[in-house]
Design an enzyme around this catalytic site. Sequence first.
Site, mmCIF file in Angstrom:
data_model
loop_
_atom_site.group_PDB
_atom_site.id
_atom_site.type_symbol
_atom_site.label_atom_id
_atom_site.label_comp_id
_atom_site.label_asym_id
_atom_site.label_seq_id
_atom_site.Cartn_x
_atom_site.Cartn_y
_atom_site.Cartn_z
ATOM 1 N N PRO A 178 35.857 -49.919 15.019
ATOM 2 C CA PRO A 178 36.054 -48.913 16.728
ATOM 3 C C PRO A 178 37.612 -48.402 16.408
ATOM 4 O O PRO A 178 38.394 -49.676 16.477
ATOM 5 C CB PRO A 178 35.494 -50.145 17.171
ATOM 6 C CG PRO A 178 35.958 -51.254 17.130
ATOM 7 C CD PRO A 178 35.828 -51.360 15.768
ATOM 8 N N CYS A 179 37.442 -47.375 16.822
ATOM 9 C CA CYS A 179 38.544 -46.077 17.483
ATOM 10 C C CYS A 179 38.115 -45.408 18.641
ATOM 11 O O CYS A 179 38.325 -45.121 18.129
ATOM 12 C CB CYS A 179 38.987 -45.369 16.213
ATOM 13 S SG CYS A 179 39.588 -46.476 14.346
ATOM 14 N N GLN A 180 38.743 -46.348 19.289
ATOM 15 C CA GLN A 180 38.018 -45.613 20.893
ATOM 16 C C GLN A 180 38.911 -44.817 21.615
ATOM 17 O O GLN A 180 38.838 -43.688 22.188
ATOM 18 C CB GLN A 180 37.268 -46.655 21.729
ATOM 19 C CG GLN A 180 36.732 -47.620 21.702
ATOM 20 C CD GLN A 180 36.403 -48.620 22.247
ATOM 21 O OE1 GLN A 180 37.037 -48.945 22.191
ATOM 22 N NE2 GLN A 180 35.353 -49.252 22.060
ATOM 23 N N GLY A 181 40.169 -45.061 20.437
ATOM 24 C CA GLY A 181 41.367 -44.415 21.224
ATOM 25 C C GLY A 181 41.408 -42.712 21.126
ATOM 26 O O GLY A 181 42.128 -42.331 21.218
ATOM 27 N N VAL A 182 40.515 -42.518 19.762
ATOM 28 C CA VAL A 182 40.392 -41.080 19.544
ATOM 29 C C VAL A 182 39.220 -40.621 20.041
ATOM 30 O O VAL A 182 39.295 -38.785 19.995
ATOM 31 C CB VAL A 182 40.088 -41.182 18.278
ATOM 32 C CG1 VAL A 182 41.032 -41.050 17.123
ATOM 33 C CG2 VAL A 182 38.998 -41.645 16.958
#
EC number: 2.1.1.37
Length: 614
Positions: free
Chosen positions: A226-230
Amino acid sequence: MSYSVACSTFANMRAENDGAADSDTTSDISCEEGKPVADLVTYSLLDLYSGCGAMSTGLCLGAELAGIKLETKWAVDMNSHACESLKHNHPSTQVRNEKAEDFLSLLQQWKALCNKYVIHGSNSLASDLAQASNDDEKDENESLPKDVFEVERLVDVCYGDPNKTGKNGLWFKVRWKKYDASQDTWEPIDGLSDSYECIKEFVQSGYRDSILPLPGSVDVICGGPPCQGVSGFNRFIKPDDPLTDEKNKQLVVFMDIVNYLRPKYVLMENVVDILKFADGFLGRYALSRLVAMNYQSRLGMMVAGCYGLPQFRMRAFIWGALPSMVLPKFPLPTHDVIKRGLVPNAFSRCLVAYEETANKHLRKALVLEDAISDLPEVQNHQPNDVMEYDSDPKTEFQRYIRLSSRDMKGYSFEDATPKKGQLFDHQPLQLNNDDYARVQQIPEKKGANFRDLKGVRVGAKNTVEFNPNIPRALLSSGKPLVPDYAMSFIKGKSSKPFRRLWWDETVPTVVTRAEPHNQAILHPTQHRVLTVRENARLQGFPDYYRLFGPVKEKYIQVGNAVAVPVARALGYSLGQSLRGEFVGDQPLFKLPESFSCMGQAAATGSSVGVVEAE
Ligand code: SAH
């Protein structure tokens, strides 16, 4: 390696790659009269951030169609409900409910334990045995003090902090003598210094059963860190230093696990934002990590609808392959879906699609009706997660999606085949009384939404406003019929709040939430949101695939998933590569006609999703 801009590909130089894989890889998987000897070999798959397992399920189905037996041996996810779903559908997979970073530490510790107790076991065995038999004597001669318990055996291992002590470490789960499984407890390895024999037995049998992968023992790693920072909705991004953002850390952990295990193949999935945000920093990071580890790699963006779903959903995929292996190509679309959504400029050539001018022979795009029109009518309140079908499949898609696991050629899921005629998870998120009252007033027609409710009118520039000539309509609860959040969503320009989907539509993207407040998720003709099963159909989950946890958690598992037909097409590509079938440096290939799910459904006929004769 060579670098080519098309599909951002780093591959072995031509001369090495021609004629497929090197002798290492072709020796046991060469073809004999079209039938791969690879049938004999089972390739192992580790699914990281597995969710309920859609990605690995699709990969295994697709590899099977290429004549390769691929099995999800291990799966890791920190969500316990997702793990429960995966375990049910893949009974022989080692499912680990833990954080990926802890999993990596565990792998390192496990290797040390295997070295000590299995590989070098014989060196220290004599003295260890002497020690152990001394202990045994002691046990027999002295009765234990009242508050001392005896270890019967160890049943599990983990790295982390299962007892919330504030300190991470290696722990074993202990079955106590004279107690059952409900009394098992986690004990730190330091506290088990007297239980040498138990640790040895556990490690030796765990090694034999491959309960955890060791470096070099994994054929394929897949996963969507998961890359929620994007995310566009996330305001706390760190544009200067995306990798130190806690929310993007998993990309690093994923690559660290790859680096540790060194699988033959890697497949990473992610949102297209990793190619947009900060000039594609995260996507570039992923590629560069692979290349730095000496993997060939290739990036592609795929649209789920192009593989036979009524859903758009674009995602980024990155292949990695050891230099000794054939680098997989991306499978060209089988269905004609209009591309929409922004493709990041710098990566525009990585979109997996036909050239505009090509002779495509694509099938017609699917619409909502194709996917769900055979499902029984259900109410807003529908607590049962098992019911019966009440009609036969009406479309090719429905015939396929209702196939048994066996007919779908999912050898790894056979144990989970449901009873004939059973339909799972056809439950909607129950709307509260106010929302239910609102939904009942949304007309059953294409495009209907909150704008059709009493008192709303559309003013200049397509912006909604309350009609000043009508008093604001109220529900029986006293709440307004048209909530303020609907009026102000996207500054009054959106028609999504309480919008019905229509039969002839392609759904943009199935997401993890099911509230109708700011997305189009209402059934065309029933007063409710789409059910978990309807969403699962839009994601291409076979009907036999059952989900676990509270209803909201089931929606999350389905919404997080890699669309199964996309994973299946990629699995076919992986299978072809494992067989050494791909030659040349073209980044894309055409799936065979026989690959299309429709053909398969027609050939085998449905055996699970049939309505039982009265
Ligand atoms: N590929 C999956 C979906 C993955 S969604 C499929 O096709 O079904 C991402 C998953 O990562 C979620 O299930 C979430 O629970 C899990 N996750 C998030 N952070 C994690 C972490 N640190 N360790 C392990 N799993 C994590």
